[in-house]
Design an enzyme around this catalytic site. Structure first.
Site, PDB file in Angstrom:
ATOM      1  N   THR A   1       0.831  -1.200   0.000  1.00 41.17           N
ATOM      2  CA  THR A   1       0.000   0.000   0.000  1.00 41.17           C
ATOM      3  C   THR A   1       0.869   1.255   0.000  1.00 41.17           C
ATOM      4  O   THR A   1       0.641   2.182  -0.770  1.00 41.17           O
ATOM      5  CB  THR A   1      -0.940  -0.012   1.216  1.00 41.17           C
ATOM      6  OG1 THR A   1      -1.834  -1.123   1.080  1.00 41.17           O
ATOM      7  CG2 THR A   1      -1.751   1.264   1.300  1.00 41.17           C
TER       8      THR A   1
ATOM      9  N   ASN B   1      -5.053  -9.200  -8.659  1.00 40.01           N
ATOM     10  CA  ASN B   1      -5.186  -9.938  -7.413  1.00 40.01           C
ATOM     11  C   ASN B   1      -6.497 -10.707  -7.302  1.00 40.01           C
ATOM     12  O   ASN B   1      -6.620 -11.603  -6.493  1.00 40.01           O
ATOM     13  CB  ASN B   1      -5.052  -8.974  -6.225  1.00 40.01           C
ATOM     14  CG  ASN B   1      -5.978  -7.784  -6.362  1.00 40.01           C
ATOM     15  OD1 ASN B   1      -6.020  -7.124  -7.401  1.00 40.01           O
ATOM     16  ND2 ASN B   1      -6.748  -7.508  -5.321  1.00 40.01           N
TER      17      ASN B   1
ATOM     18  N   CYS C   1      -9.145  -7.374   0.775  1.00 37.72           N
ATOM     19  CA  CYS C   1      -9.290  -5.984   1.190  1.00 37.72           C
ATOM     20  C   CYS C   1     -10.706  -5.477   1.004  1.00 37.72           C
ATOM     21  O   CYS C   1     -11.151  -4.593   1.719  1.00 37.72           O
ATOM     22  CB  CYS C   1      -8.331  -5.103   0.407  1.00 37.72           C
ATOM     23  SG  CYS C   1      -6.646  -5.629   0.599  1.00 37.72           S
TER      24      CYS C   1
END
Lengths: 407, 381
Positions: free
Chosen positions: B70, B149, B325
């Site tokens: 991140t 992802n 996430c």
């Protein structure tokens, strides 16, 4: 290509008449020193050539090591065939050697030298037999007698048949040890390792003198000077590293000498100590990395004021080189990256904001009377430490193995 | 327990943990301290950096340690924006980026930057032509991920690099958080890429550590200002235990990269071959070389992704909805939507993500459990 030996052609020493035997002996010794890590090899120093017999060792790392030894003009990796090897065997070996070097459009030549008159083919027969084989096997290659790109030499001798096609330039110069012994004032900057290298190139055996001033200079500064010395062992074999404690002297001078003369008098003390060590070790000169006009201590006036303390020759191989020229050599001998690591050395501490670029000799002598020269020198000489430094020594990163296990 | 959620995170390797502990115990000096104790820590820091650089075939001066993926994405994107704002305020990315990229872009939109989001095809790949058409004279950054992802798509970075060679001033950033040791090293480290983001915990290093590659000579502004660590580019006392651990983790995973890829491919194929026969199953990841070996995304029509995850969990198998996430928010997958999958189906999507610790027999167990659950779901829907 699997080579059997490396043939070394002597440099400048060939011309040195009666000293020739000493030169050859010394070069043989230096080469043995540099190659000490390679098992099983033999070094045969003969009158006209020196031969490194590989006995199965890979040639490349040995060629790399030889390229740094002074006193060598050129050297060639050689393939050895038995003395009765057939033309077919010679052809095959020649083809393999030339193929490895051949680039599109290259020309070649075969030069045979036949000492063994019992060999069934004569010189012409070998030249022709091998040459036409190569022409046949390699597309586009051509013969050129005057300036061939590849010159394959075939030596037919009583001991065997030797083939070589590559001639590698050596470092020239004189074998280290044939030019006498001297000390070197090594700071840790860019210049002094280059000066040491140039001294070695003229055959001088060097002992390193390094001044250190803890706590004003760090352990790393000392380690860095030792690592620089280790780099230089590639050219000369093991070196003596003499560390001289300089803190007390610097503090005394700082306290008792006018600021403008700090640097000059510091340098005089360094030179005095270096000369004392030089005499003690039966050396005949002090080398420095000074280059004329580079900094305040390197003006002619400064050199005179500093040189005033001794009649010992102070030798300055970099005297008229530009900084860029010095840096180029430093890169070539692989000391540059180490030299620029930022650890303060004892030349840069206590530097006054404006040192005298033209110190007055009489004033220098007068101000120096403020300090106890004899006593301070004796104390420094008593605190000397001497260590032997070898090629693989690593002081700055002495933790590397510990780290490698963690990583 | 079968752990099939390796794209979310991986278990810290035992040897890496050992290194972490030993460094914490023995080298806890601050690498910036002048004394010998700090100097040792600094030596270890630099040797870790060199090892990573050597393993990746780059220079040590091109590695900057961060806190993870991140931060890396935020830094490259915002750092480029700040550095190059005088040259333009246009940035190109894709519709399928990770939230760290996507939300950084949103932040920049608020500050007046204009963002172009490239579309993707049915496999989730952007096209070099679309990129070429989107480039303007004020474009300062192109940010495209290496491996998606959610579905595992490998983006055509080689073709993108070719396009960008005509625009040498544009920064080219690749988010390669899912791309370490997946057999695509040369694609990621292509000859045009400027910045690459990596995150340690995706390959058995601890949390809170990662790094970016930044090509020598390319500049971005730092986001972390302070004591000037990482050559002034990323301040903050270095997380040395994690950095050393990560250097080790990369060495380990690189050592058996080919073997792991083969195993992951075999596991993925066995599951793929099994589940793709079912009428109500849609598989979004393919077996061809447009997909990374470790991700398999599929949906069971009529059952919410969340329900599928929990059902597998009851059987001791850990998978996730499309991305960890976003899995706790009631959002459907951005990637699947961009691939043209209707919302009705994409909300039933789940992701199996493999790691080098998984074994083939786990695929068989997974398939058995799948049959059982599928049967149950059939009655429900």
């Amino acid at each position: 290509m699997k080579y059997n030996e490396i043939m070394v052609r002597y440099g400048e020493l060939s011309t040195k008449g009666k000293n020739r035997r000493d030169f050859i002996r010394q070069l043989g010794k230096n080469i043995r020193n540099v190659l000490v890590g390679f098992d099983g090899i033999e070094v045969k120093a003969q009158r006209d050539r020196l031969h490194v017999i590989l006995n199965g060792q890979d040639a490349q790392p040995i060629l790399d090591a030889l390229s740094k030894v002074f006193g060598i003009e050129t050297f060639s990796p050689v393939v050895k065939l038995s003395k009765d090897a057939s033309l077919k065997e010679i052809q095959e070996a020649a083809l393999q050697m030339i193929s490895e070097q051949y680039q599109s459009g290259n020309t070649f030549k075969i030069s045979t030298n036949r000492q063994n008159k019992n060999y069934p083919l004569n010189t012409y027969g070998i030249d022709d037999g091998v040459g036409s084989y190569i022409l046949d096997k390699i597309d586009g290659i051509d013969v050129e007698m005057k300036r061939p790109d590849i010159n394959l030499r075939i030596d037919v001798r009583l001991t065997g048949i030797y083939l070589s096609s590559k001639t590698i330039s050596g470092s020239l110069g004189l074998p280290v040890g044939t030019g006498g012994r001297a000390t070197m004032m090594l700071s840790g900057g860019i210049d002094s390792p280059v000066a040491a290298y140039m001294a070695m190139k003229r055959g001088v055996k060097i002992d390193m003198i390094h001044f250190y001033s803890p706590p004003y200079t760090s352990e790393q500064a000392l380690a860095k000077a030792k690592d620089l010395t280790a780099k230089l062992t590639a050219f000369s074999g093991t070196l003596d590293f003499i560390q001289v404690p300089f803190t007390k002297i610097q503090e005394e001078i700082k306290e008792k000498v006018p600021e403008g003369y700090l640097m000059t008098i510091q340098r005089r003390m360094m030179l005095r100590l270096a000369v004392a060590i030089t005499i003690e070790r039966h050396c005949n000169g002090v080398f420095t990395g000074e280059s004329l006009g580079q900094v305040a201590s390197q003006t002619l006036e400064s050199m005179r004021a500093i040189n005033d303390v001794t009649t010992m020759p102070v030798l300055r191989p970099l005297l008229s080189l530009d900084k860029t020229e010095i840096i180029k050599i430093a890169r070539d001998i692989d000391t540059y990256d180490l030299s620029i690591m930022p650890f303060e050395d004892c030349c840069t501490i206590f530097t006054p904001p404006s040192p005298k670029t033209k110190p007055d000799l009489e004033k220098t002598r007068k101000y120096e009377k403020n300090i106890d020269i004899e006593g301070l020198m004796q104390e420094a000489l008593d605190g000397i430490k001497i260590s032997k430094i070898n090629v693989d020594d690593n002081y700055l990163n002495s933790q590397e193995d510990v780290f490698a296990e963690l990583l | 327990m079968i752990y099939f959620d390796n794209s979310a995170t991986t278990k810290v390797d035992d040897d890496v943990l050992k290194t972490y502990n030993q460094v914490s115990e023995n080298f806890w000096g601050n690498p910036s301290s002048l004394h010998n104790f700090g100097e040792k820590a600094n030596g270890l820091l630099q040797q870790s950096r060199k090892q990573i650089a050597d393993l990746l075939g780059v220079s040590p001066t091109e590695i900057y340690f961060t806190s993870g993926g991140t931060e890396g994405d935020n830094w490259v994107i915002k750092g480029t924006a700040i550095q190059k704002k005088e040259f333009g305020k246009h940035i190109i990315t894709t519709k399928i980026e990770h939230a760290a990229v996507k939300n950084s872009m949103k932040m920049l939109e608020k500050l007046g930057f204009e963002i172009t989001y490239l579309p993707v095809d049915a496999e989730g790949r952007v096209s070099a032509r679309d990129l070429s058409n989107a480039i303007r004279s004020d474009t300062i950054l192109v940010s495209i991920m290496a491996v998606n992802n959610e579905v595992g798509t490998i983006e055509p970075l080689d073709e993108i690099a070719e396009v960008l060679k005509k625009y040498p001033k544009i920064h080219f950033h690749v988010d390669a958080v899912q791309g370490m040791a997946k057999g695509i090293h040369d694609l990621i480290f292509n000859d045009r890429v400027d910045f690459i983001t990596f995150s340690g915990h995706k390959f058995h290093a601890p949390r809170g550590i990662g790094f970016i590659y930044g090509r020598n000579g390319r500049r971005i502004d730092p986001l972390m200002d302070g004591g000037g660590q990482e050559r002034g580019q990323r301040s903050g006392t270095e997380n040395l235990p994690a950095i050393a651990g990560m250097a080790k983790a990369i060495r380990i995973i690189k050592e058996h990269e080919n073997q792991s890829i083969n195993e992951e491919q075999a596991i993925r194929k066995r599951i793929y071959d099994h589940i793709s026969n079912y009428e109500k199953v849609d598989v979004f990841s393919d077996l061809n070389n447009h997909f990374a070996p470790h991700v398999l995304c599929f949906a069971i029509e009529g059952v919410k992704g969340e329900t599928i995850v929990h059902a597998f969990e009851q059987e001791g198998i850990y998978i996730s909805t499309t991305s960890a996430c976003s899995s706790k928010k009631d959002e459907t997958s951005g990637t699947l939507a961009a691939m043209g999958i209707p919302n009705e189906i994409s909300k039933s999507a789940v992701r199996v993500s493999l790691g080098d610790h998984n074994q083939l027999f786990e695929a068989d167990e997974f398939n058995q459990v799948f049959d059982k659950l599928y049967d149950k779901f059939k009655h429900l829907s």
